[in-house]
Design an enzyme around this catalytic site. Structure first.
Site, PDB file in Angstrom:
ATOM      1  N   HIS A 135       0.927  -1.103   0.003  1.00 27.63           N
ATOM      2  CA  HIS A 135       0.113   0.007   0.171  1.00 27.63           C
ATOM      3  C   HIS A 135       0.811   1.264   0.145  1.00 27.63           C
ATOM      4  O   HIS A 135       0.331   2.353  -0.165  1.00 27.63           O
ATOM      5  CB  HIS A 135      -0.937  -0.082   1.188  1.00 27.63           C
ATOM      6  CG  HIS A 135      -2.164  -1.045   1.286  1.00 27.63           C
ATOM      7  ND1 HIS A 135      -2.780  -1.083   0.321  1.00 27.63           N
ATOM      8  CD2 HIS A 135      -2.159  -1.988   2.272  1.00 27.63           C
ATOM      9  CE1 HIS A 135      -3.512  -2.250   0.590  1.00 27.63           C
ATOM     10  NE2 HIS A 135      -3.247  -2.817   1.613  1.00 27.63           N
ATOM     11  N   HIS A 174      -6.000  -7.170   0.081  1.00 27.54           N
ATOM     12  CA  HIS A 174      -6.483  -5.748  -0.357  1.00 27.54           C
ATOM     13  C   HIS A 174      -5.645  -5.383  -1.596  1.00 27.54           C
ATOM     14  O   HIS A 174      -4.624  -6.172  -2.140  1.00 27.54           O
ATOM     15  CB  HIS A 174      -5.739  -5.068   0.867  1.00 27.54           C
ATOM     16  CG  HIS A 174      -6.409  -5.459   2.336  1.00 27.54           C
ATOM     17  ND1 HIS A 174      -5.905  -6.314   3.029  1.00 27.54           N
ATOM     18  CD2 HIS A 174      -7.326  -4.553   2.814  1.00 27.54           C
ATOM     19  CE1 HIS A 174      -6.557  -6.362   4.144  1.00 27.54           C
ATOM     20  NE2 HIS A 174      -7.537  -5.423   4.144  1.00 27.54           N
ATOM     21  N   ASP A 265      -4.400 -12.731   4.026  1.00 26.60           N
ATOM     22  CA  ASP A 265      -5.805 -12.170   4.459  1.00 26.60           C
ATOM     23  C   ASP A 265      -6.693 -12.808   3.541  1.00 26.60           C
ATOM     24  O   ASP A 265      -7.990 -12.487   3.767  1.00 26.60           O
ATOM     25  CB  ASP A 265      -5.540 -10.783   4.889  1.00 26.60           C
ATOM     26  CG  ASP A 265      -4.964 -10.003   3.804  1.00 26.60           C
ATOM     27  OD1 ASP A 265      -4.513  -8.835   4.304  1.00 26.60           O
ATOM     28  OD2 ASP A 265      -4.504 -10.431   2.615  1.00 26.60           O
ATOM     29  N   TYR A 305      -3.917 -11.985   8.936  1.00 25.17           N
ATOM     30  CA  TYR A 305      -4.082 -11.295  10.287  1.00 25.17           C
ATOM     31  C   TYR A 305      -4.643 -12.462  11.340  1.00 25.17           C
ATOM     32  O   TYR A 305      -5.024 -12.376  12.423  1.00 25.17           O
ATOM     33  CB  TYR A 305      -5.001 -10.263  10.260  1.00 25.17           C
ATOM     34  CG  TYR A 305      -4.157  -9.259   9.622  1.00 25.17           C
ATOM     35  CD1 TYR A 305      -4.588  -8.940   8.046  1.00 25.17           C
ATOM     36  CD2 TYR A 305      -3.095  -8.352  10.076  1.00 25.17           C
ATOM     37  CE1 TYR A 305      -3.862  -8.166   7.317  1.00 25.17           C
ATOM     38  CE2 TYR A 305      -2.375  -7.685   9.144  1.00 25.17           C
ATOM     39  CZ  TYR A 305      -3.114  -7.377   7.972  1.00 25.17           C
ATOM     40  OH  TYR A 305      -2.091  -6.747   6.992  1.00 25.17           O
TER      41      TYR A 305
HETATM   42  C1  LIG Z   1      -0.704  -5.423   3.968  1.00 29.02           C
HETATM   43  C2  LIG Z   1      -2.445  -5.115   4.214  1.00 29.02           C
HETATM   44  O1  LIG Z   1      -2.667  -5.206   2.732  1.00 29.02           O
HETATM   45  O2  LIG Z   1      -2.922  -6.425   4.633  1.00 29.02           O
HETATM   46  N1  LIG Z   1      -2.683  -4.089   4.836  1.00 29.02           N
HETATM   47  C3  LIG Z   1      -4.244  -4.051   5.187  1.00 29.02           C
HETATM   48  C4  LIG Z   1      -4.538  -2.931   5.646  1.00 29.02           C
HETATM   49  C5  LIG Z   1      -6.016  -2.707   6.067  1.00 29.02           C
HETATM   50  C6  LIG Z   1      -6.516  -1.185   6.705  1.00 29.02           C
HETATM   51  N2  LIG Z   1      -7.589  -0.969   6.947  1.00 29.02           N
HETATM   52 ZN   LIG Z   2      -3.925  -7.410   3.210  1.00 28.82          ZN
END
Ligand SMILES: CC(O)(O)NCCCCN
Ligand SMILES: [Zn+2]
Length: 667
Positions: A135, A174, A265, A305
């Protein structure tokens, strides 16, 4: 060649120092549980340990601006108040006195991995890093990311390793907008990302995360976004995107390096993703990428996570990079309607850029399906139960522990005429005892003319014994040079104990009736003419006008038809049969041999006519796990071939839903 593992527990030494629910999931334990799982499973011990290092300013500046770097350089000396103030200017991220150090180590670890792979010290590898990167942008931190590890790695590989074409596969749930922005107009870096989107209602809520962001200028077509507009996506949805969007384009692109923004994730149980795909799917996603770029694959941790599915998914990924047999694909249904819309959308916006998609269906007006595919708990775990107090209590989402993937003691066994030398690394197969009189009588009665000499009886007995040992997982795969591949195939399908046998019949020549009639076989016949009247769903004739010498046509047929069929069929044994006179190019043949090993826990038997000794060595090396050589960039498949593929898809996709590329009511 080995698999590198880059890790240092220094990267666990930063954490959130204040209350911020958004950043809570990004904890040091993510790295600890991942590394611990690799150690406990013995996988870490099988990897080549590669030390981390700090990135230099110059390397950081490959992507980031001086002013941003100067700002981050001050954070180690900030007190809590200043850290919070510094953090305020960015979104969904936090700083810590040690995060700058860890962020440099995360880049350094990634570049160490790229060096190890690009110099041939190892074949592939994984960097377990935090903070993640995809990101972060030129002048800003975002989404738990400080520096863009993978974007820097791509620039570094181009600059220091003369990489011409870099493929980035971002399977994190994401959208890695930081990577997209970095290579927006760069045709030398193909960025692919799927991501939870829900029509822009999910973070980071960007219009440019949708499927119509294809890159700009010279980079048009080199950015592929597949938005998930519903949660609950599962294994079939992920595989459908690989077979019908990513892989055809990736093979046409012909990368010389594959970087994976490996965020987990997107696995079941993750609080961010709310998806249903199980950890074993990452074994297959990794395997499907391992014959690109001559096997040069670097996986770099991004998100993930749920500490349980994260650790399991990391192990599945590393175990595949190490070359262990893949798990049997979990009972794959078909992709859900929303996933098919996403597949269709991505294919239709990219058809003008990629010849493999030129016959993809035209875009349809965007009226998203409102039918939910499945609730987030689809995988059979408990849905939210109301606990009488009115609010739905979130039950723990449960899923089965991934099964052991035991590597048989013998990897590749060869059945060869005595005159043919064994390829190095393989074992010439000779069962303990030869055929007894009963077996001999049986073979003679059904398969050999009386006049046959004893040699063939022994040979046929040996290949049935070899298949027997494969099915008992004592041998992983094999290759046999036989006097008559048709007779050998008939013999093996009739004696195999597997419930399902996938027969990949390559070349011009009739499939024996007995094989076609055997209800436990699925025959995929790739040739220049469709010799049989194709009615059964278990006989799939793929015709190539130019015959099997047409590398592009064969490759695209393998990706878009053969693999979806194979994964859906989930065979216990794969017979890859090269017919006499088959003109499939050597490197294509190896791609087929490599890709098919993702099925049947790697139990692939390659059957070749005995006079074709030339292909023994290279086929054996591929069966031993060496990556197939890159095909380079591919040209366009023949239009009439693609038309016939699409006719086949229409005929078969009801029986084999993984073949679908568009939602049912859009056809
Ligand atoms: C590295 C990632 O893509 O898992 N970060 C996700 C951040 C979410 C914030 N709401
Ligand atoms: Zn992510």
């Amino acid at each position: 060649m080995g698999t590198a593992l880059v890790y240092d527990d220094e990267m666990t030494k930063y954490k959130l120092l204040w209350v911020d629910p958004v950043c809570e999931p990004e904890v040091p334990e993510r790295l600890q549980v991942s590394h611990q799982a690799l150690v406990r499973s013995g996988l870490a011990g099988c990897c080549v340990p590669v030390p981390v290092r700090e990135a230099t300013d110059e390397e950081i500046l490959l992507v980031h601006s001086e002013e941003y770097l100067e700002g981050v350089k001050k954070t180690p000396f900030m007190d809590l108040e200043d850290l919070m103030a510094f953090t305020q200017q960015y979104g969904d991220v936090y700083f810590h006195p040690n995060i700058y150090h860890c962020a440099k180590l995360a880049i350094g670890a990634t570049l160490q991995l790229v060096d190890s792979v690009m110099t041939g010290k190892v074949r592939n590898g994984m960097a377990l890093v935090r903070p993640p990167g995809h990101h972060s942008q030129t002048s800003q931190a975002n989404g738990f990311c400080v520096f863009n590890n993978v974007a820097i790695a791509a620039q570094y590989a181009k600059k220091h390793h003369r990489a011409k074409r870099v493929l980035i596969v971002d399977w994190d749930i994401h959208h890695g907008q930081g990577i997209q922005y970095c290579f927006e107009d760069d045709p030398s870096v193909l960025y692919f990302s799927w991501h939870r989107y829900e029509h822009q209602s999910f973070w980071p809520n960007l219009r440019e995360s949708d499927f119509d962001s294809v890159g700009s200028g010279k980079g048009a077509g080199f950015n592929i976004n597949v938005p998930w507009n519903q949660v609950g996506m599962g294994n079939s949805d992920y595989l459908a995107v690989f077979f019908h969007v990513l892989l055809p384009v990736a093979y046409e692109f012909g990368p010389d390096l594959v970087l994976i923004s490996a965020g987990f994730d997107s696995a079941i149980g993750d609080p961010e993703g709310l998806m249903c795909a199980t950890p074993d799917i990452f074994a297959h996603l990794t395997h499907l990428l391992m014959n690109l770029a001559g096997g040069k694959v670097c996986a770099v941790l991004e998100g993930g996570y749920n500490l349980t599915s994260l650790a399991q998914s990391v192990c599945q990924t590393v175990q595949t990079l190490l070359g262990d047999p893949p798990p049997h694909p979990a009972n794959l249904g078909g992709p859900c309607e929303s996933a098919l819309e996403s597949v269709h959308s991505a294919r239709s916006v990219h058809k003008k850029y990629w010849s493999c998609l030129q016959h993809a269906a035209a875009p349809f007006p965007e009226e998203p399906s409102t039918k939910t595919c499945r609730p987030a708990q689809q995988d059979g775990s408990q849905g939210p139960q109301s606990n009488g107090g009115g609010e739905a209590q979130k039950e723990a989402i449960v899923w089965p522990e991934p099964l052991q993937r035991d590597a048989p003691s013998v990897r590749t066994a060869l059945v060869l005429p005595d005159a043919v030398a064994c390829a190095d690394g393989c074992e010439r197969f000779s069962p303990a005892e030869g055929p007894d009189s009963m077996a001999t009588a049986g073979l003679r009665k059904h398969f050999l003319k009386e006049s046959e000499d004893g040699v063939n009886v022994k040979l046929l007995y040996n290949i049935t014994a070899l298949v027997g040992q494969m099915e008992k997982n004592e041998i992983r795969n094999g290759l046999a040079l036989v006097p008559d591949v048709s007779m050998a195939t008939t013999l093996l399908t009739s004696t195999s104990l597997s419930k399902r046998v996938l027969v990949v019949w390559v070349g011009d020549g009739l499939v024996p009736a007995q094989v076609l009639e055997d209800e436990k076989t699925l025959v995929v016949h790739i040739s220049s003419t469709a010799p049989h009247e194709a009615q059964s769903k278990y006989y799939v004739p793929i015709t190539l006008k130019q015959g099997c010498g047409d590398t592009v046509g064969l490759m695209q047929a393998a990706l878009g038809l053969l693999l979806p069929l194979g994964y859906q069929y989930a065979p216990g044994l794969v017979l890859l049969v090269r017919l006499p006179g088959c003109r499939a190019r050597e490197d294509l043949w190896l791609q087929l041999t490599g890709l098919l090993q993702g099925l049947a826990a790697g139990h692939t038997l390659v059957l070749v006519q005995e006079n074709e000794t030339a292909s023994v060595g290279i086929t054996a090396s591929c069966l031993l796990g060496n990556a197939a050589p890159s095909l380079g960039s591919l040209a366009a498949p023949g239009p009439e071939d693609v038309e016939s593929f699409e006719r086949l898809r229409l005929r078969l996709q009801t029986d084999w839903p993984l073949l679908q590329t568009t939602a049912p009511d859009k056809r």
